[in-house]
Scaffold this motif. Sequence first.
Motif, mmCIF file in Angstrom:
data_model
loop_
_atom_site.group_PDB
_atom_site.id
_atom_site.type_symbol
_atom_site.label_atom_id
_atom_site.label_comp_id
_atom_site.label_asym_id
_atom_site.label_seq_id
_atom_site.Cartn_x
_atom_site.Cartn_y
_atom_site.Cartn_z
ATOM 1 N N ASN A 35 38.179 31.039 43.971
ATOM 2 C CA ASN A 35 37.454 32.120 44.645
ATOM 3 C C ASN A 35 36.221 31.578 45.347
ATOM 4 O O ASN A 35 35.946 31.934 46.492
ATOM 5 C CB ASN A 35 37.031 33.203 43.646
ATOM 6 C CG ASN A 35 38.172 34.069 43.195
ATOM 7 O OD1 ASN A 35 39.225 34.100 43.809
ATOM 8 N ND2 ASN A 35 37.969 34.771 42.108
ATOM 9 N N ASP A 36 35.488 30.730 44.659
ATOM 10 C CA ASP A 36 34.268 30.167 45.216
ATOM 11 C C ASP A 36 34.555 29.437 46.529
ATOM 12 O O ASP A 36 33.867 29.631 47.527
ATOM 13 C CB ASP A 36 33.630 29.226 44.195
ATOM 14 C CG ASP A 36 32.202 28.869 44.540
ATOM 15 O OD1 ASP A 36 31.436 29.772 44.933
ATOM 16 O OD2 ASP A 36 31.848 27.685 44.419
ATOM 17 N N GLY A 57 33.055 45.413 53.051
ATOM 18 C CA GLY A 57 34.329 45.098 52.404
ATOM 19 C C GLY A 57 34.192 43.969 51.402
ATOM 20 O O GLY A 57 34.719 44.043 50.287
ATOM 21 N N LEU A 58 33.468 42.917 51.776
ATOM 22 C CA LEU A 58 33.257 41.801 50.870
ATOM 23 C C LEU A 58 32.465 42.234 49.642
ATOM 24 O O LEU A 58 32.792 41.850 48.513
ATOM 25 C CB LEU A 58 32.540 40.655 51.597
ATOM 26 C CG LEU A 58 32.252 39.405 50.780
ATOM 27 C CD1 LEU A 58 33.531 38.815 50.183
ATOM 28 C CD2 LEU A 58 31.542 38.369 51.652
ATOM 29 N N ALA A 59 31.448 43.039 49.848
ATOM 30 C CA ALA A 59 30.631 43.521 48.719
ATOM 31 C C ALA A 59 31.491 44.280 47.708
ATOM 32 O O ALA A 59 31.323 44.126 46.502
ATOM 33 C CB ALA A 59 29.497 44.406 49.233
ATOM 34 N N ARG A 60 32.427 45.065 48.199
ATOM 35 C CA ARG A 60 33.307 45.806 47.285
ATOM 36 C C ARG A 60 34.233 44.865 46.531
ATOM 37 O O ARG A 60 34.494 45.056 45.347
ATOM 38 C CB ARG A 60 34.083 46.863 48.054
ATOM 39 C CG ARG A 60 33.108 47.933 48.582
ATOM 40 C CD ARG A 60 33.759 49.033 49.267
ATOM 41 N NE ARG A 60 34.499 49.861 48.321
ATOM 42 C CZ ARG A 60 35.256 50.871 48.713
ATOM 43 N NH1 ARG A 60 35.373 51.154 49.988
ATOM 44 N NH2 ARG A 60 35.912 51.585 47.838
ATOM 45 N N LEU A 61 34.733 43.836 47.216
ATOM 46 C CA LEU A 61 35.593 42.860 46.544
ATOM 47 C C LEU A 61 34.813 42.060 45.495
ATOM 48 O O LEU A 61 35.351 41.713 44.444
ATOM 49 C CB LEU A 61 36.221 41.902 47.559
ATOM 50 C CG LEU A 61 37.337 42.487 48.409
ATOM 51 C CD1 LEU A 61 37.700 41.541 49.542
ATOM 52 C CD2 LEU A 61 38.561 42.805 47.555
ATOM 53 N N LEU A 62 33.552 41.798 45.761
ATOM 54 C CA LEU A 62 32.743 41.015 44.829
ATOM 55 C C LEU A 62 32.415 41.769 43.546
ATOM 56 O O LEU A 62 31.954 41.165 42.574
ATOM 57 C CB LEU A 62 31.446 40.550 45.508
ATOM 58 C CG LEU A 62 31.637 39.530 46.627
ATOM 59 C CD1 LEU A 62 30.310 39.225 47.293
ATOM 60 C CD2 LEU A 62 32.301 38.268 46.105
ATOM 61 N N GLU A 63 32.669 43.055 43.528
ATOM 62 C CA GLU A 63 32.471 43.838 42.307
ATOM 63 C C GLU A 63 33.580 43.576 41.287
ATOM 64 O O GLU A 63 33.446 43.901 40.113
ATOM 65 C CB GLU A 63 32.412 45.325 42.636
ATOM 66 C CG GLU A 63 31.194 45.699 43.456
ATOM 67 C CD GLU A 63 31.218 47.139 43.935
ATOM 68 O OE1 GLU A 63 32.129 47.897 43.533
ATOM 69 O OE2 GLU A 63 30.333 47.502 44.721
ATOM 70 N N LEU A 64 34.687 42.976 41.738
ATOM 71 C CA LEU A 64 35.833 42.710 40.867
ATOM 72 C C LEU A 64 35.606 41.473 40.008
ATOM 73 O O LEU A 64 34.924 40.538 40.427
ATOM 74 C CB LEU A 64 37.092 42.486 41.705
ATOM 75 C CG LEU A 64 37.558 43.635 42.574
ATOM 76 C CD1 LEU A 64 38.680 43.175 43.484
ATOM 77 C CD2 LEU A 64 38.008 44.796 41.705
ATOM 78 N N PRO A 65 36.217 41.442 38.828
ATOM 79 C CA PRO A 65 36.219 40.207 38.044
ATOM 80 C C PRO A 65 36.988 39.118 38.806
ATOM 81 O O PRO A 65 37.859 39.411 39.632
ATOM 82 C CB PRO A 65 36.968 40.585 36.760
ATOM 83 C CG PRO A 65 36.961 42.072 36.711
ATOM 84 C CD PRO A 65 36.880 42.547 38.133
ATOM 85 N N ASP A 66 36.668 37.868 38.523
ATOM 86 C CA ASP A 66 37.271 36.738 39.236
ATOM 87 C C ASP A 66 38.794 36.777 39.263
ATOM 88 O O ASP A 66 39.402 36.552 40.304
ATOM 89 C CB ASP A 66 36.821 35.408 38.622
ATOM 90 C CG ASP A 66 35.458 34.993 39.132
ATOM 91 O OD1 ASP A 66 35.003 35.512 40.162
ATOM 92 O OD2 ASP A 66 34.850 34.117 38.487
ATOM 93 N N GLU A 68 40.929 39.256 38.934
ATOM 94 C CA GLU A 68 41.451 40.353 39.763
ATOM 95 C C GLU A 68 41.280 40.031 41.242
ATOM 96 O O GLU A 68 42.172 40.301 42.051
ATOM 97 C CB GLU A 68 40.744 41.660 39.428
ATOM 98 C CG GLU A 68 41.163 42.239 38.092
ATOM 99 C CD GLU A 68 40.460 43.556 37.798
ATOM 100 O OE1 GLU A 68 40.227 44.343 38.752
ATOM 101 O OE2 GLU A 68 40.145 43.788 36.622
ATOM 102 N N LEU A 69 40.139 39.442 41.594
ATOM 103 C CA LEU A 69 39.910 39.059 42.982
ATOM 104 C C LEU A 69 40.930 38.013 43.430
ATOM 105 O O LEU A 69 41.524 38.131 44.501
ATOM 106 C CB LEU A 69 38.487 38.525 43.154
ATOM 107 C CG LEU A 69 38.105 38.024 44.542
ATOM 108 C CD1 LEU A 69 38.304 39.105 45.598
ATOM 109 C CD2 LEU A 69 36.671 37.521 44.540
ATOM 110 N N LEU A 70 41.166 37.021 42.607
ATOM 111 C CA LEU A 70 42.147 35.988 42.957
ATOM 112 C C LEU A 70 43.549 36.581 43.084
ATOM 113 O O LEU A 70 44.298 36.217 43.992
ATOM 114 C CB LEU A 70 42.126 34.848 41.937
ATOM 115 C CG LEU A 70 43.012 33.655 42.288
ATOM 116 C CD1 LEU A 70 42.577 33.013 43.603
ATOM 117 C CD2 LEU A 70 42.994 32.631 41.168
ATOM 118 N N ASP A 71 43.904 37.495 42.204
ATOM 119 C CA ASP A 71 45.219 38.150 42.303
ATOM 120 C C ASP A 71 45.383 38.887 43.628
ATOM 121 O O ASP A 71 46.462 38.873 44.225
ATOM 122 C CB ASP A 71 45.430 39.122 41.145
ATOM 123 C CG ASP A 71 45.752 38.421 39.838
ATOM 124 O OD1 ASP A 71 46.081 37.215 39.859
ATOM 125 O OD2 ASP A 71 45.673 39.087 38.783
#
Length: 107
Positions: A35-36, A57-66, A68-71
């Motif tokens: 993710n990083d 959009g990015l701010a909303r994605l950054l609220e997810l755990p790592d 879930e974001l990677l999935d």
Amino acid sequence: MTTSSKGAADADAVFVDEECFRRIRWRSRRGLLENDLLLTQFLESKNGRLLQHEHDGLARLLELPDNELLDLILERQEPDHDLKCAEVTQVLQTLRHLSALPPSTIR
């Protein structure tokens, strides 16, 4: 927090200011290396000029755990509920494109 910039593609484009860009860059630092790296590449591709809707959009994605974001990035799952919006979809499409590139071509 935002400034307006007239570009060739969209005369009404609204970009976030430098301070807002720095804050989202800091928030994009993740514990999961994949993710990083992808988030760093996404922001570097913007050359310090992030549109307001991309920031949102990015701010909303950054609220997810790592994980879930990677999935979402690897298309193991699709956005649901409040993540089904144009801002998130656009950023996610760009991240998915970056994840599909060979590492040597990502700049």
